[in-house]
Write an enzyme that holds these catalytic residues in place. Structure first.
Site, PDB file in Angstrom:
ATOM      1  N   VAL A  19      30.769  36.519  49.043  1.00 49.96           N
ATOM      2  CA  VAL A  19      31.449  37.552  49.822  1.00 49.96           C
ATOM      3  C   VAL A  19      30.463  38.628  50.254  1.00 49.96           C
ATOM      4  O   VAL A  19      30.467  39.060  51.424  1.00 49.96           O
ATOM      5  CB  VAL A  19      32.605  38.170  49.006  1.00 49.96           C
ATOM      6  CG1 VAL A  19      33.277  39.281  49.801  1.00 49.96           C
ATOM      7  CG2 VAL A  19      33.628  37.094  48.632  1.00 49.96           C
ATOM      8  N   ASP A  27      21.258  42.882  43.492  1.00 47.33           N
ATOM      9  CA  ASP A  27      21.818  41.757  42.743  1.00 47.33           C
ATOM     10  C   ASP A  27      20.641  41.074  42.066  1.00 47.33           C
ATOM     11  O   ASP A  27      19.769  40.526  42.738  1.00 47.33           O
ATOM     12  CB  ASP A  27      22.540  40.787  43.681  1.00 47.33           C
ATOM     13  CG  ASP A  27      23.279  39.684  42.915  1.00 47.33           C
ATOM     14  OD1 ASP A  27      22.773  39.271  41.851  1.00 47.33           O
ATOM     15  OD2 ASP A  27      24.344  39.241  43.387  1.00 47.33           O
ATOM     16  N   ALA A  59      36.550  44.055  45.337  1.00 43.45           N
ATOM     17  CA  ALA A  59      36.146  43.136  44.264  1.00 43.45           C
ATOM     18  C   ALA A  59      37.139  43.188  43.111  1.00 43.45           C
ATOM     19  O   ALA A  59      38.118  42.446  43.082  1.00 43.45           O
ATOM     20  CB  ALA A  59      34.732  43.479  43.800  1.00 43.45           C
ATOM     21  N   ARG A  60      36.887  44.055  42.142  1.00 47.84           N
ATOM     22  CA  ARG A  60      37.755  44.245  40.988  1.00 47.84           C
ATOM     23  C   ARG A  60      37.884  45.737  40.712  1.00 47.84           C
ATOM     24  O   ARG A  60      36.895  46.476  40.755  1.00 47.84           O
ATOM     25  CB  ARG A  60      37.185  43.547  39.740  1.00 47.84           C
ATOM     26  CG  ARG A  60      37.258  42.024  39.793  1.00 47.84           C
ATOM     27  CD  ARG A  60      38.701  41.536  39.689  1.00 47.84           C
ATOM     28  NE  ARG A  60      38.793  40.081  39.639  1.00 47.84           N
ATOM     29  CZ  ARG A  60      38.979  39.311  40.706  1.00 47.84           C
ATOM     30  NH1 ARG A  60      39.063  39.862  41.907  1.00 47.84           N
ATOM     31  NH2 ARG A  60      39.082  38.000  40.571  1.00 47.84           N
ATOM     32  N   GLU A 102      47.253  46.977  38.342  1.00 43.40           N
ATOM     33  CA  GLU A 102      47.925  46.574  39.575  1.00 43.40           C
ATOM     34  C   GLU A 102      49.337  46.086  39.282  1.00 43.40           C
ATOM     35  O   GLU A 102      49.517  45.253  38.380  1.00 43.40           O
ATOM     36  CB  GLU A 102      47.120  45.483  40.278  1.00 43.40           C
ATOM     37  CG  GLU A 102      45.757  45.964  40.755  1.00 43.40           C
ATOM     38  CD  GLU A 102      44.966  44.910  41.537  1.00 43.40           C
ATOM     39  OE1 GLU A 102      45.433  43.749  41.611  1.00 43.40           O
ATOM     40  OE2 GLU A 102      43.898  45.258  42.055  1.00 43.40           O
ATOM     41  N   HIS A 160      45.679  44.753  47.322  1.00 45.24           N
ATOM     42  CA  HIS A 160      44.953  43.526  46.956  1.00 45.24           C
ATOM     43  C   HIS A 160      45.158  42.438  48.017  1.00 45.24           C
ATOM     44  O   HIS A 160      45.631  41.331  47.735  1.00 45.24           O
ATOM     45  CB  HIS A 160      45.397  43.023  45.590  1.00 45.24           C
ATOM     46  CG  HIS A 160      44.329  42.235  44.889  1.00 45.24           C
ATOM     47  ND1 HIS A 160      44.132  42.283  43.529  1.00 45.24           N
ATOM     48  CD2 HIS A 160      43.389  41.378  45.356  1.00 45.24           C
ATOM     49  CE1 HIS A 160      43.124  41.487  43.188  1.00 45.24           C
ATOM     50  NE2 HIS A 160      42.667  40.927  44.293  1.00 45.24           N
ATOM     51  N   LEU A 161      44.721  42.751  49.224  1.00 45.48           N
ATOM     52  CA  LEU A 161      44.921  41.846  50.358  1.00 45.48           C
ATOM     53  C   LEU A 161      43.673  41.042  50.712  1.00 45.48           C
ATOM     54  O   LEU A 161      43.657  40.350  51.731  1.00 45.48           O
ATOM     55  CB  LEU A 161      45.354  42.654  51.602  1.00 45.48           C
ATOM     56  CG  LEU A 161      46.666  43.418  51.505  1.00 45.48           C
ATOM     57  CD1 LEU A 161      46.920  44.187  52.800  1.00 45.48           C
ATOM     58  CD2 LEU A 161      47.824  42.475  51.211  1.00 45.48           C
ATOM     59  N   GLY A 162      42.636  41.108  49.888  1.00 45.28           N
ATOM     60  CA  GLY A 162      41.362  40.484  50.239  1.00 45.28           C
ATOM     61  C   GLY A 162      41.471  39.034  50.662  1.00 45.28           C
ATOM     62  O   GLY A 162      40.822  38.601  51.615  1.00 45.28           O
TER      63      GLY A 162
END
Length: 586
Positions: free
Chosen positions: A194, A213, A273-274, A303, A322-324
């Site tokens: 992503v 990263d 992400a989270r 959530e 949370h529509l990712g």
């Protein structure tokens, strides 16, 4: 009917080898056959789907199995149905706990999670009851990236706030003046699938993109036009920060009061992400103080958030539920991916998306058990020694053994080195099935070398060495003559031990965590460090000093049961004779 013995994942990853031949332990050996029968007409397996799945996935399942689509079931209803089912497919809304596996009475062979996260599935219980767990980790990549970009642009131009204002009958143009994206620096934290897709799209918007990263290969970043940097550079220079990190112990509340304080004033943050990677109370304080100008959030620690959640209601926050992954295309892709994985599992195939139950003969596991633990901990130690923004991309594992190459199966050891290297910062559960797949996806090339020794082949392995090339080290003494980070270990009386760091020989049990110090070789150093740890109530389990030339430099390895505080570590570092030190958490 041929069978392959699969070993329980929890027993592999624990530090104890269970040998008592009790009935319960025998049940934890998994038998996978080449065909699947049971329940349903015509000998077809039965698959229970408890949450809405794309029609393409349902159609695929129906070609192979009897499919029961029963949505909105209570836990009691699921437990009643599950004893008649061979497979279960869920999304995030169904909790698959121990009670579900117990109620299946051994019938349930596979659980498919339509999506990436598997927080709602009890992996330990699944493995104990012989149930494979698979997920669908790739199908929603583009959808998540597109939603990240949508939030980025909507936030920059105050789209949500302006929409709410005009619908309330107002016309306040001056209040919603936005900022341009062209020429701004976007820092992407987490450069996986992503994050890479977000980078491509942000570059198309004219943004300067940097990323942090530790596992991102530099060549892939360069190919996209992205600069790999350290975490400190990423957060301190960015105008926008986009989060694409898994929620792990290492990333939990990664953005907090301390990290917000090091950011540019007026930074803008996107999170698809989270939720747990951001300390939400700290973000609220940063918004109120002006350190963070705006935030766009698709995920939250809890959530759905409570009705009066101050962060959601904040005027500088754009929020979505949370529509990712919520596009028609992504939902169909996830449905097909999980359906293929479930069907493959029912046929006795082990896919790369399996997240438990690695395949290994029981007799091999029993012999290699302590070396499995050693391999994982060497990988975990080695990766913590890496610093800088170049990324881990070349790892070499050496096995020294007196056995012939065809008499030593190192697949499980290789998988555990990969687990140690990658799992601490990843949401992926790594095992023998998916380790090479995960390493390849993250651009980590693992090479293996076998060093044949003279001697008795009674012990399968004399020592294991892990080297990481083309990286900078947090602890310069861990570098070999060729400039690689190098750690080496042995199994001594059944206990994994660290025996070499760089060029320095040490001897410390890998049962807790480790402090490494490079010091001037002089009397009294062991006592001074031990005294500091003792005063701070940190228990020392082992201590060893290795040196190349007496009176010059030495490396002290200290095993500790508890994690020392920052203040304790600072006291150690302030000892004048200590030239460098590092704390490594196992």
């Amino acid at each position: 009917m041929s069978t392959t013995t699969l070993l329980n994942l929890s027993s592999i990853f624990s530090s104890r080898l269970v040998t008592t031949p009790s009935f319960r332990q025998r049940r934890r050996i998994i038998l996978v056959t080449t065909s699947c029968t049971g329940g349903g007409g015509g000998g077809k397996p039965t698959i229970l789907v408890t949450e809405k799945l794309g029609q393409a996935g349902i159609d695929l399942l129906k070609k192979y199995a009897n499919v029961d689509c029963s949505y909105d079931l209570s836990l009691e209803e699921i437990c009643t149905k599950i004893s008649l089912c061979d497979a279960l497919i869920v999304r995030s809304g169904t909790k698959v706990g121990r009670d579900v596996f117990e109620s299946s009475r051994g019938r349930l062979k596979v659980v498919g999670r339509a999506g990436v996260g598997i927080d709602n599935v009890d992996l330990a219980a699944a493995t104990e009851y012989g149930c494979l767990v698979v997920n669908a980790p790739t199908a929603n990549t583009v959808a998540a990236a597109e939603h990240g970009i949508a939030l980025l642009t909507a936030m920059a131009r105050n789209v949500a706030q302006a929409d709410a204002s005009i619908k309330a009958g107002k016309w306040t143009r001056n209040k919603y003046i936005g900022v341009s994206l062209v020429g701004k620096t976007l820092a992407i934290l987490g450069f996986g699938k992503v994050g890479s897709e977000v980078a491509r799209r942000a570059r198309g918007l004219g943004m300067h993109v940097i990323t942090h990263d530790p596992y991102a290969p530099a060549d892939r970043a360069r190919a996209i036009g992205v600069e790999l940097v350290s975490f400190e550079v990423a957060i301190s220079t960015a105008d926008f920060i986009s989060l694409h990190l898994p929620l792990t112990a290492a990333t939990s509340k990664l953005l907090n009061d301390e990290t917000f304080a090091r950011m540019k004033k007026g930074v803008r943050i996107v999170n698809v992400a989270r939720g747990g990677v951001i300390d939400e109370e700290a973000l609220l304080r940063a918004l109120d103080s002006g350190i963070v100008a705006q935030a766009a959030l698709d995920v939250f620690t809890v959530e759905p958030p409570v009705k009066d959640n101050k962060l959601v209601l904040h005027e500088s926050v754009t929020a979505t539920p949370h529509l990712g992954a919520s596009t028609m295309e992504a939902q169909e892709g996830v449905a097909i991916e999980v359906a293929e994985a479930v069907i493959g599992a029912l046929r006795g195939e082990l896919a790369a998306t399996a997240v438990n139950a690695p395949m290994v003969p029981l007799e091999v596991l029993r012999e290699l058990k302590p070396y499995v633990v050693l391999a994982e901990k060497l990988g975990r130690l080695a990766v913590q020694l890496v610093t800088g923004g170049s990324g881990v991309n070349a790892v070499k594992v050496t096995y020294a053994s007196s056995r012939a190459p065809d008499d030593l199966d190192t697949r499980l050891l290789r998988a555990m080195v990969i687990k140690g290297l990658i799992e601490p910062i990843s949401s992926v559960f790594i095992n023998l099935v998916n380790s090479d797949y995960v390493a390849k996806q993250r651009g980590v090339k693992i090479s293996e070398e076998r060093m044949v020794l003279d001697g008795s082949p009674e012990n399968p392995i004399e020592y294991i060495t892990v080297r990481i090339a083309n990286v900078e080290s947090r602890f310069a003494s861990a570098l070999s003559e060729s400039g690689e980070i190098k750690v080496e270990g042995r199994v001594k009386q059944g206990v994994p031990s660290l025996t070499k760091v760089g060029l320095f020989g040490v001897d410390v049990s890998l049962e807790g965590s480790v402090i490494l110090c490079r010091q001037v070789d002089q009397p009294g150093m062991i006592g001074r460090v031990a005294s500091i740890l003792g005063d701070e109530n940190v228990n020392v389990s082992f201590m060893s000093v290795g040196r190349i030339v007496p009176g010059k430099q030495a490396v002290m390895a200290i095993g500790v049961d508890e994690q020392p505080t920052k203040e304790t570590l600072k006291k150690i570092g302030d000892i004048s004779a200590i030239e460098e030190f590092v704390f490594l958490k196992l």
